[in-house]
Scaffold this motif. Structure first.
Motif, short mmCIF file in Angstrom:
data_model
loop_
_atom_site.label_atom_id
_atom_site.label_comp_id
_atom_site.label_asym_id
_atom_site.label_seq_id
_atom_site.Cartn_x
_atom_site.Cartn_y
_atom_site.Cartn_z
N PRO A 186 -0.43 -0.98 6.27
CA PRO A 186 0.42 0.20 6.47
C PRO A 186 1.68 0.09 5.61
CG PRO A 186 0.68 -1.34 8.28
CD PRO A 186 -0.41 -1.89 7.41
N GLN A 189 5.49 6.61 12.46
CA GLN A 189 4.58 6.63 13.61
C GLN A 189 5.24 6.08 14.88
OE1 GLN A 189 0.60 5.37 13.27
NE2 GLN A 189 0.32 6.19 11.22
N GLU A 244 4.98 4.51 7.06
CA GLU A 244 3.99 4.80 8.10
C GLU A 244 4.41 4.15 9.42
OE1 GLU A 244 0.08 3.58 6.82
OE2 GLU A 244 -0.68 3.52 8.89
#
Lengths: 338, 552
Positions: free
Chosen positions: B107, B115, B111
């Motif tokens: 990731p 998230q 991200e």
């Protein structure tokens, strides 16, 4: 634990003792008859009456302690059958450093392998480790914690080379122990494409020469001991020395030294930081956690004896995996050679 | 995440400030938006992500690995995040031989941050678990540090801003001034620094205004300076802050532009003056009726009780109330006064002195003087222990960001001096590799007729290169014991090295065996001539502590 096997090998303050053969393996103090797995100082000491080891280990002991280090020496070829009384012996490669061997001891249908220090992964500077089936496998546990998983040594050396390219004005000082680690790092540097002269501290010279004589090509090595003209002389150079030298006035000749250290301990950042290491290289001559556990599974002994290092965790792993294991609590085998 | 993890890893191991700056500048250059912006936010601790308790990490890891093996490992490593990073089994079933270079399913930091910010409390752990599976050990390390909120890499937000200044080749105060009006991931800032866009306009209310700093007064300065052109104030031993009230928004900033409002709600609440003021944060409470001074000022160590607290409790506010001694006015009711001469700003400030809550604010008085000799006499006898010298400011000076020459001077009182005995020496880094350059020194403590040295401080500068060599030699020749990079040296009544140590003040400390902590200790002289038995005693320091901290 089975007392039966202790008739063949038993821990004593001096080291592992074999009553039927009346010898010790890697004794920490002088004894009458010693079998030595490899040349690191905590395993190979001077002053035994009679020493049995591989030719290379005997040579290394002579380089380190002088030709008179033992009363009598006897060379053991790898794979050769040797007997002492009614005990049968055989030396098998351990993959740790040049000359390192595991010692298989067989008597009355029992077979114990004392592996000394070992490393299953390939190393261009010594014979590869060979798993030996046995009843009792005696293993080290220097890196016997699941946090120790050594990365690929070649990739570590590439990180070093990248740093050398990035810092052309600085001398890279790499701490590496004089037997095994230094030569392996140099050989890996050569394999990684580094062809320039490598400078070595005086303490590494004899053993590097010996490795070269044994056919391990280390390329152009030059002394880093003599004071040279100006400070700029070592800019961009790769210099190897024993870590102890880095606290000595010796390092002052180097411009903006970038301290590196090749050791399995370098996996722990705080350790690296405490030692003032700017570029830790996780290069180890010992088995890491995965290799220790995989080796135990491959050898599949009836019992595992754990000599030195982080015994507790490895014994715990054995218990979780249904293997009988015991710590030997051997004293005197330090991690100084890692 | 890979690049960010690499940056963290190298920052941890790079001791030099310039080295750290170089690493960050390289990073900003080579990593695209928005990844670099999130990294900047993480390094400056501006990132607001739901934090994860260490207990959760422990819980996650023990679903993968035996609890006892984890405990043994944690005991050995000593750092939870690092233990988790190293011990987390690689996703593949077979033992991985190498760090999976070139894995492309790692990731990104972007991200991870976006998230996590969008996730509910319940979703957080599963996200983290998934990322731990996808990352390599150094990525896992960065992740655990990111979510537990502590990098411990010896990097201040200020240094990150300096790296930005170096990256964009702009003065750091311009970054500081903009900083609080910017939004993560700072795309407009990077665009400006790279020359693709105009400087962003800060729309934030009550922004930080870069502060004006002084130069130390040097011996030769007097001849060049006419006392008539200057005013003098006491130099207060607190912390320099800037307080701002702008259309309902209240902020308190450190001199480097860190928003420290949350640490001083008592002071911020009392702020009712529309404008930006510059002053010294102190601990003070109203004095009783009839007292000579209107407030009673606490010591610097009282102030320390309020600094770097994770949790502010009512008793902290009660026992150590924050107070601001004001000395300059930068903005007033929306009007920028910084181009006005000091005198004009000062008279504006005095005009509005009545607007301040007197229990929380007052004006730092000007000290009248006619000649530098006058001022020297005043400086020698300050009326309060919290005074650490005098400030000299040019009457005509505008308020200039940074440290302009010839405008403001600080004339500190002379440092305290003691003779201490060298006890331990530690090896240095970089240029000082191979030298023992960090020194722990002690003084004598007497108890029941028995004398022993107790450490009172540590110093690693103040000496010349020649002196460093001489001390290094002494350390090597007189080593008693070694512990890693540290040596203890012989230090008894007859043999040892006496160091004259200069320092700015003394505080009580529970961290040191001696119960004392020095401020800015440095080596001022080597006393090869002095036998260690004649070095100072703890008792002498205690007396100094009492006088330094007044009647407190």
């Amino acid at each position: 634990m089975s007392k039966r096997f202790e008739q063949l090998l038993v821990p004593r303050p001096e080291g592992l003792y074999c009553p039927p053969g009346d010898f010790f393996i890697d004794p920490v103090r002088p004894v009458d008859r010693a079998l030595i797995t490899h040349g690191h100082a905590d395993h190979a000491r001077a002053g035994h009456h009679h020493v049995l080891a591989t030719t290379q280990t005997l040579d290394i002991m002579a380089i380190r302690y002088g030709a008179e280090h033992a009363g009598q020496t006897q060379a053991a070829a790898l794979g050769e059958d040797i007997t002492i009384g009614d005990v049968a012996l055989r030396f098998h490669p351990a993959g740790h450093v040049l000359g390192s061997a595991q010692i298989a001891v067989t008597w009355k249908g029992m077979k114990i392998v004392a592996s000394g220090d070992y490393k299953p992964r390939p190393d261009p500077t010594c014979a590869p480790f060979e798993p030996v089936a046995c009843d009792v496998f005696i293993t080290e546990a220097t890196f016997g914690l699941p946090v120790f998983r050594h990365p690929d040594a070649a990739a570590e050396v590439q990180r070093l080379l990248a740093s050398v390219r990035r810092n052309p004005d600085r001398a890279h000082l790499i701490g590496a122990y004089s037997l095994g680690k230094a030569q392996r790092v140099i050989r890996l540097l050569r394999d990684g494409g580094y062809q320039a002269p490598i400078f070595i501290h005086g303490a590494l010279k004899k053993l590097c020469d010996y490795y070269q004589q044994q056919g391990i090509d280390l390329g152009d090595l030059q002394p880093a001991t003599v004071a040279r003209g100006g400070k700029g002389d070592f800019a961009g150079a790769v210099v190897l020395g024993p870590p102890s030298a880095f606290g000595e006035p010796w390092v002052r000749r180097f411009p903006e030294p970038l301290i590196s250290f090749a050791s399995g301990w370098m996996q722990i950042r705080q350790r690296a930081r405490q030692r003032g290491v700017e570029l830790p290289l996780v290069i180890s001559d010992h088995a890491d956690w995965d290799e220790l556990t995989a080796t135990i599974n491959t050898v599949a002994p009836e019992e595992v004896w754990v000599t030195h290092g982080r015994e507790e965790a490895l014994v715990r792993w054995c218990a979780l995996n249904g293997r009988r294991a015991r710590p030997l609590h051997m004293v005197g085998y330090e991690d100084e050679n890692e | 995440m890979k690049r960010f993890a690499d940056l963290l890893e190298t920052l941890i191991l790079t001791p030099s400030r310039n080295g750290k700056l170089r690493l960050m500048i390289d990073f900003f250059r080579s990593v695209p938006d928005p990844e670099r912006g999130y990294a900047l936010a993480a390094l400056t601790r501006e990132l607001d992500i739901p934090s994860v308790k260490p207990a959760l990490l422990r819980q996650l890891v023990t679903t993968r690995i035996d609890e006892e093996l984890f405990r043994l490992s944690y005991d050995y490593v000593g750092d939870l995040g690092e233990t988790v990073a190293l011990i987390w089994p690689d996703a593949a079933d077979h033992p991985a031989r190498s760090i999976p270079h070139g894995r492309n399913d790692m990731p990104s930091l972007t991200e991870v941050v976006t998230q996590l910010q969008a996730a509910s409390r319940r979703e957080g752990p599963a996200l983290i678990e998934g990322w731990l599976d996808r990352l390599d050990p150094s990525g896992r390390y960065a992740l655990t540090k990111l979510v537990t909120g502590g990098f411990r890499i010896g990097l201040s937000a200020r240094l990150a801003k300096q790296a930005l200044a170096g990256f964009g080749n702009v003065p750091v105060h311009e970054i500081e001034e903009l900083w609080h009006g910017l939004d993560i991931p700072y795309e407009s800032l990077f665009a400006w620094l790279e020359g693709f866009a105009e400087k962003p306009v800060s729309a934030a209310l009550a922004p930080f205004r870069p502060v004006m700093l002084s130069h130390p007064l040097e011996e030769g300065d007097f001849a060049k300076l006419n006392p008539e052109d200057f005013v003098a104030e006491w130099k207060w031993d607190g912390i320099r802050v800037q307080a701002s009230l702008d259309r309902g928004i209240k902020r308190l900033y450190s001199r480097t532009g860190d928003d420290i409002s949350p640490a001083f709600p008592d002071l911020v609440d009392a702020l009712a003056f529309e404008g930006t003021i510059d002053g010294e944060l102190l601990i003070a409470r109203p004095a009783g009726v009839g007292a000579e001074q209107s407030v009673t000022i606490g010591t610097f160590s009282d102030l320390q009780q309020r600094l770097n607290r994770k949790k502010l409790l009512p008793r902290h506010l009660e026992d150590h109330p924050a107070f601001l001694r004001v000395y300059d006015l930068l903005f007033h009711a929306g009007e920028d006064l910084r181009d006005l001469p000091f005198e004009a700003r000062r008279s504006r400030l005095e005009m509005h002195a009545g607007d301040f809550d007197p229990t929380r604010f007052d004006l730092s008085p000007l000290i009248p003087f006619d000649s530098w000799e006058d001022l020297a006499a005043l400086r020698a006898e300050p009326p309060l222990p919290i005074i650490e010298g005098v400030m000299i400011k040019r009457r005509q000076a505008p308020y200039l960001a940074g440290r302009p020459r010839g405008e403001w001077f600080k004339w500190k009182r002379d440092p305290f001096l003691i003779d201490a005995v060298l006890m331990y020496a530690q090896r240095g880094h970089g240029k000082r590799s191979g030298f023992y350059s960090d020194y722990t020194f002690g003084v004598w403590r007497e108890e029941a007729g028995h004398r022993e040295l107790v450490p009172v401080g540590k110093a690693y500068f103040g000496f010349t290169d020649e002196e460093l060599k001489a001390i290094d030699k002494f350390v090597r020749n007189n080593t008693v014991e070694r512990f890693g990079p540290v040596r203890s040296v012989r230090a008894d009544a007859t043999k040892g090295l006496v160091l004259e140590v200069a320092f700015e003040g003394l505080n009580r400390s529970t961290r040191h065996k001696s119960g004392l902590a020095m401020r800015f200790p440095r080596i001022s002289r080597l006393r090869w001539d002095k036998p260690p038995a004649e070095a100072d005693t703890l008792e002498a320091l205690e007396v100094l502590l009492a006088s330094d901290n007044g009647a407190d």
